[in-house]
Design an enzyme around this catalytic site. Structure first.
Site, PDB file in Angstrom:
ATOM      1  N   GLU A   4       0.860  -1.188   0.000  1.00 63.76           N
ATOM      2  CA  GLU A   4       0.000   0.000   0.000  1.00 63.76           C
ATOM      3  C   GLU A   4       0.892   1.232   0.000  1.00 63.76           C
ATOM      4  O   GLU A   4       1.878   1.283   0.735  1.00 63.76           O
ATOM      5  CB  GLU A   4      -0.891  -0.004   1.247  1.00 63.76           C
ATOM      6  CG  GLU A   4      -1.812   1.205   1.319  1.00 63.76           C
ATOM      7  CD  GLU A   4      -2.750   1.145   2.499  1.00 63.76           C
ATOM      8  OE1 GLU A   4      -3.580   0.217   2.563  1.00 63.76           O
ATOM      9  OE2 GLU A   4      -2.639   2.024   3.373  1.00 63.76           O
ATOM     10  N   ALA A   8      -8.610  11.275   3.855  1.00 65.51           N
ATOM     11  CA  ALA A   8      -9.860  11.300   4.610  1.00 65.51           C
ATOM     12  C   ALA A   8     -10.814  12.320   3.991  1.00 65.51           C
ATOM     13  O   ALA A   8     -10.409  13.439   3.680  1.00 65.51           O
ATOM     14  CB  ALA A   8      -9.578  11.647   6.066  1.00 65.51           C
ATOM     15  N   GLY A  43     -14.783   5.064   4.974  1.00 68.05           N
ATOM     16  CA  GLY A  43     -13.965   6.229   5.320  1.00 68.05           C
ATOM     17  C   GLY A  43     -14.221   6.672   6.748  1.00 68.05           C
ATOM     18  O   GLY A  43     -15.199   6.248   7.367  1.00 68.05           O
ATOM     19  N   ALA A  51     -19.916   0.919   3.765  1.00 67.84           N
ATOM     20  CA  ALA A  51     -19.184   0.487   2.573  1.00 67.84           C
ATOM     21  C   ALA A  51     -20.053  -0.447   1.725  1.00 67.84           C
ATOM     22  O   ALA A  51     -20.015  -0.394   0.494  1.00 67.84           O
ATOM     23  CB  ALA A  51     -17.886  -0.202   2.977  1.00 67.84           C
ATOM     24  N   HIS A  67     -13.843  -3.892  13.934  1.00 63.41           N
ATOM     25  CA  HIS A  67     -13.803  -2.451  13.675  1.00 63.41           C
ATOM     26  C   HIS A  67     -14.113  -1.713  14.987  1.00 63.41           C
ATOM     27  O   HIS A  67     -14.925  -2.194  15.780  1.00 63.41           O
ATOM     28  CB  HIS A  67     -14.839  -2.102  12.593  1.00 63.41           C
ATOM     29  CG  HIS A  67     -14.828  -0.661  12.205  1.00 63.41           C
ATOM     30  ND1 HIS A  67     -15.769   0.237  12.674  1.00 63.41           N
ATOM     31  CD2 HIS A  67     -13.987   0.057  11.425  1.00 63.41           C
ATOM     32  CE1 HIS A  67     -15.523   1.444  12.175  1.00 63.41           C
ATOM     33  NE2 HIS A  67     -14.445   1.362  11.414  1.00 63.41           N
ATOM     34  N   LYS A 126       7.976   3.607   2.310  1.00 67.43           N
ATOM     35  CA  LYS A 126       9.375   3.379   2.742  1.00 67.43           C
ATOM     36  C   LYS A 126       9.927   2.200   1.964  1.00 67.43           C
ATOM     37  O   LYS A 126       9.683   1.031   2.312  1.00 67.43           O
ATOM     38  CB  LYS A 126       9.418   3.088   4.238  1.00 67.43           C
ATOM     39  CG  LYS A 126       9.145   4.292   5.097  1.00 67.43           C
ATOM     40  CD  LYS A 126       9.273   3.896   6.554  1.00 67.43           C
ATOM     41  CE  LYS A 126       8.782   4.975   7.475  1.00 67.43           C
ATOM     42  NZ  LYS A 126       8.485   4.470   8.812  1.00 67.43           N
TER      43      LYS A 126
HETATM   44  P1  FAD Z   1     -17.815  -0.445   6.834  1.00 66.19           P
HETATM   45  O1  FAD Z   1     -17.594  -1.754   6.186  1.00 66.19           O
HETATM   46  O2  FAD Z   1     -18.959   0.385   6.385  1.00 66.19           O
HETATM   47  O3  FAD Z   1     -17.917  -0.684   8.415  1.00 66.19           O
HETATM   48  C1  FAD Z   1     -17.878   0.421   9.309  1.00 66.19           C
HETATM   49  C2  FAD Z   1     -18.599   0.040  10.608  1.00 66.19           C
HETATM   50  O4  FAD Z   1     -20.004  -0.054  10.352  1.00 66.19           O
HETATM   51  C3  FAD Z   1     -18.192  -1.324  11.179  1.00 66.19           C
HETATM   52  O5  FAD Z   1     -18.204  -1.212  12.584  1.00 66.19           O
HETATM   53  C4  FAD Z   1     -19.295  -2.256  10.710  1.00 66.19           C
HETATM   54  O6  FAD Z   1     -19.472  -3.366  11.575  1.00 66.19           O
HETATM   55  C5  FAD Z   1     -20.506  -1.314  10.755  1.00 66.19           C
HETATM   56  N1  FAD Z   1     -21.584  -1.666   9.810  1.00 66.19           N
HETATM   57  C6  FAD Z   1     -21.463  -2.015   8.513  1.00 66.19           C
HETATM   58  N2  FAD Z   1     -22.669  -2.229   7.963  1.00 66.19           N
HETATM   59  C7  FAD Z   1     -23.586  -1.986   8.930  1.00 66.19           C
HETATM   60  C8  FAD Z   1     -25.012  -2.017   8.995  1.00 66.19           C
HETATM   61  N3  FAD Z   1     -25.753  -2.364   7.930  1.00 66.19           N
HETATM   62  N4  FAD Z   1     -25.610  -1.703  10.175  1.00 66.19           N
HETATM   63  C9  FAD Z   1     -24.881  -1.354  11.270  1.00 66.19           C
HETATM   64  N5  FAD Z   1     -23.533  -1.316  11.262  1.00 66.19           N
HETATM   65  C10 FAD Z   1     -22.895  -1.621  10.118  1.00 66.19           C
HETATM   66  N6  FAD Z   1      -9.740   5.356   5.133  1.00 66.19           N
HETATM   67  C11 FAD Z   1      -9.576   6.410   4.280  1.00 66.19           C
HETATM   68  O7  FAD Z   1     -10.127   7.496   4.542  1.00 66.19           O
HETATM   69  N7  FAD Z   1      -8.821   6.293   3.128  1.00 66.19           N
HETATM   70  C12 FAD Z   1      -8.207   5.128   2.807  1.00 66.19           C
HETATM   71  O8  FAD Z   1      -7.535   5.044   1.775  1.00 66.19           O
HETATM   72  C13 FAD Z   1      -8.339   4.003   3.671  1.00 66.19           C
HETATM   73  N8  FAD Z   1      -7.774   2.808   3.369  1.00 66.19           N
HETATM   74  C14 FAD Z   1      -7.980   1.718   4.190  1.00 66.19           C
HETATM   75  C15 FAD Z   1      -7.434   0.473   3.824  1.00 66.19           C
HETATM   76  C16 FAD Z   1      -7.629  -0.644   4.628  1.00 66.19           C
HETATM   77  C17 FAD Z   1      -7.048  -1.967   4.217  1.00 66.19           C
HETATM   78  C18 FAD Z   1      -8.368  -0.527   5.841  1.00 66.19           C
HETATM   79  C19 FAD Z   1      -8.560  -1.726   6.741  1.00 66.19           C
HETATM   80  C20 FAD Z   1      -8.915   0.690   6.215  1.00 66.19           C
HETATM   81  C21 FAD Z   1      -8.733   1.829   5.395  1.00 66.19           C
HETATM   82  N9  FAD Z   1      -9.290   3.088   5.711  1.00 66.19           N
HETATM   83  C22 FAD Z   1      -9.128   4.159   4.857  1.00 66.19           C
HETATM   84  C23 FAD Z   1      -9.997   3.281   6.975  1.00 66.19           C
HETATM   85  C24 FAD Z   1     -11.517   3.017   6.857  1.00 66.19           C
HETATM   86  O9  FAD Z   1     -12.107   4.008   6.043  1.00 66.19           O
HETATM   87  C25 FAD Z   1     -12.085   3.043   8.271  1.00 66.19           C
HETATM   88  O10 FAD Z   1     -11.624   1.954   9.009  1.00 66.19           O
HETATM   89  C26 FAD Z   1     -13.602   3.197   8.400  1.00 66.19           C
HETATM   90  O11 FAD Z   1     -13.882   3.506   9.767  1.00 66.19           O
HETATM   91  C27 FAD Z   1     -14.398   1.946   8.055  1.00 66.19           C
HETATM   92  O12 FAD Z   1     -14.393   1.701   6.721  1.00 66.19           O
HETATM   93  P2  FAD Z   1     -15.052   0.324   6.154  1.00 66.19           P
HETATM   94  O13 FAD Z   1     -15.066   0.425   4.699  1.00 66.19           O
HETATM   95  O14 FAD Z   1     -14.390  -0.841   6.771  1.00 66.19           O
HETATM   96  O15 FAD Z   1     -16.528   0.499   6.746  1.00 66.19           O
END
Ligand code: FAD
Length: 280
Positions: free
Chosen positions: A12, A46, A103, A122, A146, A269
């Site tokens: 990444e 972000a 995000g 997401a 999460h 890095k």
């Molecule tokens: P989701 O999958 O939507 O989950 C978020 C939370 O909502 C979880 O607690 C889940 O259990 C809950 N949830 C999901 N669906 C429901 C539902 N129907 N009802 C109730 N609760 C629900 N952030 C950035 O800004 N830019 C980046 O480039 C970036 N890259 C990343 C790369 C990786 C590999 C990882 C692991 C994270 C990255 N992040 C990035 C951070 C990420 O945006 C955050 O962790 C964010 O808080 C959650 O994103 P998610 O897509 O996992 O969310």
């Protein structure tokens, strides 16, 4: 777990904050190519700041380096129209694979703005992308759950919804204790999540980095890693070596367990990443 299968390797990178640092990123990427990764992903600021930079970098990875590129995209801070424009721009740039994320909320964003996003989770974004674009979609997962999820079980139920919506592979949050990853994987497979899961590894090479990383990721720090910081934290070069050694041992163990992929959070890095790859 299955043994002796190919473990994918990926990295990444992030877009530099200043435009004048772009040449440097291209140089880093050329060096990362030498390590034969299966794909390289590029983060999204972000709230979607500097989205265009993610497109530029992933286009370079895909078209110049001929390596599969994954562009991160997020829901927070975006309208449906913005997302369409961004996805069109990605596809025009020859990038066909995204990491669809919800995000995090930028510090400066109001409650109203945060809550009014068009795609709440997401999985909502994944459903939409699946319907309106031909993009390949990956998603994020969290071996230690999460930070907002009340339990790992509930987080996994939502992860299953995300996969069922059209995610074809997962990249995990970083973790420092492989047991969390194995436990997560067993539970995910038992729940019917069968897509490949790439294990996120963050090499910790300075004491300061561990503090920042932990506060951002919520990953727990095993005693062995904490002891290592206590022993070597003051000495820059010793700490770097010890951090690399820790990451290498983590990766070797994951490979022995037959994981699908190792995703190194390279933090741009190249020296550290190259040394790690040389030892695995
Ligand atoms: P989701 O999958 O939507 O989950 C978020 C939370 O909502 C979880 O607690 C889940 O259990 C809950 N949830 C999901 N669906 C429901 C539902 N129907 N009802 C109730 N609760 C629900 N952030 C950035 O800004 N830019 C980046 O480039 C970036 N890259 C990343 C790369 C990786 C590999 C990882 C692991 C994270 C990255 N992040 C990035 C951070 C990420 O945006 C955050 O962790 C964010 O808080 C959650 O994103 P998610 O897509 O996992 O969310």
């Amino acid at each position: 777990m299955e043994q002796n299968k190919k473990t994918h390797l990926s990295f990444e990178v992030f877009p530099p904050k200043k435009d004048e640092e772009f040449d440097n990123v291209y140089q880093i990427l050329r060096q990362l190519k030498e390590l034969n990764p299966d794909f390289i992903s590029c983060t999204y600021g972000a709230g979607g700041s500097r989205a265009g930079k993610t497109i530029e970098i992933t286009s370079f990875i895909q078209n110049e380096l001929k390596i599969d590129a994954i562009a991160h995209i997020t829901c927070v801070g975006f309208t449906r129209e913005d997302l369409h424009k961004n996805c069109e721009a990605l596809q025009e740039a020859g990038v066909s694979h995204v990491l669809a994320l919800r995000g995090d909320r930028p510090k400066t964003m109001s409650d109203e703005q945060y809550d009014s996003r068009e795609f709440y989770y997401a999985s909502d974004l994944v459903r939409h992308l699946k319907e309106y674009t031909g993009l390949r979609i990956s998603g994020a997962c969290y071996p230690e759950k999460h930070f907002e999820a009340p339990s790992l079980k509930e987080d996994l139920l939502h992860l299953k919804e995300k996969v069922d919506a059209g995610v074809t592979s997962l990249i995990s949050q970083m973790f420092f204790d492989n047991n969390y990853f194995y436990r997560f994987l067993d539970k995910a497979r038992a729940m019917g999540i069968h897509v490949p899961v790439h294990a996120g590894i963050m090499p910790i090479t300075t004491a300061k980095q561990l503090g920042t990383t932990v506060s951002l990721s919520g990953s727990s720090v095993p005693k062995e890693l904490a002891d290592l910081i206590a022993t070597y934290g003051e000495d820059k070069e010793d700490m770097r070596k010890a951090g690399i050694d820790y990451a290498v041992r983590q990766i070797r163990d994951l490979k022995e367990h037959g994981v699908d992929g190792i995703h190194i959070y390279s933090m741009n890095k190249v020296k550290t990443t190259t040394e790690i790859c040389g030892m695995i």
